[in-house]
Write a protein that holds these residues in place. Structure first.
Motif, PDB file in Angstrom:
ATOM      1  N   SER A  60       2.061  -7.596 -11.121  1.00 38.20           N
ATOM      2  CA  SER A  60       2.068  -7.400 -12.575  1.00 38.20           C
ATOM      3  C   SER A  60       3.503  -7.124 -12.977  1.00 38.20           C
ATOM      4  O   SER A  60       4.070  -6.079 -12.635  1.00 38.20           O
ATOM      5  N   THR A 100      -0.582  -5.232  -6.448  1.00 43.90           N
ATOM      6  CA  THR A 100      -1.876  -4.694  -6.030  1.00 43.90           C
ATOM      7  C   THR A 100      -2.596  -5.750  -5.205  1.00 43.90           C
ATOM      8  O   THR A 100      -2.381  -6.946  -5.378  1.00 43.90           O
ATOM      9  N   ALA A 105       0.835  -1.207   0.000  1.00 44.20           N
ATOM     10  CA  ALA A 105       0.000   0.000   0.000  1.00 44.20           C
ATOM     11  C   ALA A 105       0.870   1.259   0.000  1.00 44.20           C
ATOM     12  O   ALA A 105       0.543   2.249  -0.648  1.00 44.20           O
ATOM     13  N   THR A 157       4.819  -4.359 -10.259  1.00 46.07           N
ATOM     14  CA  THR A 157       3.977  -3.588  -9.357  1.00 46.07           C
ATOM     15  C   THR A 157       2.934  -4.513  -8.745  1.00 46.07           C
ATOM     16  O   THR A 157       2.303  -5.292  -9.455  1.00 46.07           O
ATOM     17  N   PRO A 179       4.097   0.191  -4.118  1.00 47.51           N
ATOM     18  CA  PRO A 179       3.716  -1.027  -4.838  1.00 47.51           C
ATOM     19  C   PRO A 179       4.826  -1.674  -5.669  1.00 47.51           C
ATOM     20  O   PRO A 179       4.619  -2.755  -6.215  1.00 47.51           O
ATOM     21  N   VAL A 192      -5.999  -7.617  -4.452  1.00 48.30           N
ATOM     22  CA  VAL A 192      -7.245  -7.941  -5.149  1.00 48.30           C
ATOM     23  C   VAL A 192      -8.181  -8.587  -4.127  1.00 48.30           C
ATOM     24  O   VAL A 192      -7.856  -9.620  -3.549  1.00 48.30           O
TER      25      VAL A 192
END
Length: 180
Positions: free
Chosen positions: A138, A103, A80, A101, A83, A105
């Motif tokens: 990613s 994230t 957070a 990067t 990233p 989900v």
């Protein structure tokens, strides 16, 4: 995102965007269950890099990877705050370093789909627990080396260390793959 990768004669690196190399990266990551995820620990007095072992749930066709984590974990807090991450895999035959990067989900159906007995051992409450989420990395680039047989790897290692039998077409160094 395209990055410049410095190379030197003692550390040969080949750069590729060939779909076959993207597939090789995916296959190598799929063959190695445990990865070391490196994040920036922003809670430390001076930001520092921290690595943690995670079990890969899915290595996607484009080089992205999915992990099950707890939303309340230090990993989620680090992501957070910053990233940018690295995921490293290593085996007797090869290694992969995935830069990208991350994230969080929050998809209950996906958590349930990826849930396993291994997840039960390390995470509480099962896939229904809202604290159990997916970390998606990613990938921008992946660097890999090896993936051949152990004998082939030993020969390449010996050549790389000694500098013997080096010719212009030798591709025994690492390969940097620009991911889609």
């Amino acid at each position: 995102m395209t990055e410049h990768h410095d190379t030197s004669p003692v550390d040969p690196v080949n750069v590729s965007s060939d779909p076959e190399d993207v597939q090789k990266v995916r296959d190598l990551m799929e063959s190695m269950d445990i990865a070391m995820l490196t994040t920036t620990d922003s809670s430390a007095p001076h930001e520092r890099l921290t690595s943690r072992p995670l079990s890969t749930q899915v290595a996607e066709d484009d080089g992205d990877v999915l992990f099950l984590i707890r939303r309340s974990s230090a990993v989620a807090r680090d992501v957070a705050a910053n990233p940018h991450v690295n995921v490293a895999y290593s085996s007797m035959k090869a290694w992969v370093s995935l830069a990208g990067t991350a994230t969080i989900v929050e998809d209950r159906a996906l958590v349930e789909q990826l849930w396993s007995k291994g997840a039960d051992a390390f995470m509480e409450g099962g896939p229904e627990n809202p604290d159990n989420v997916i970390l998606k990395v990613s990938g921008d680039t992946a660097t890999y080396w090896g993936g051949d047989s152990l004998v082939g790897l030993a020969v390449k290692t010996a050549k790389a260390v000694t500098g013997r039998d080096k010719d212009e077409d030798d591709d025994s160094g690492a390969t940097v793959v620009e991911l889609p």
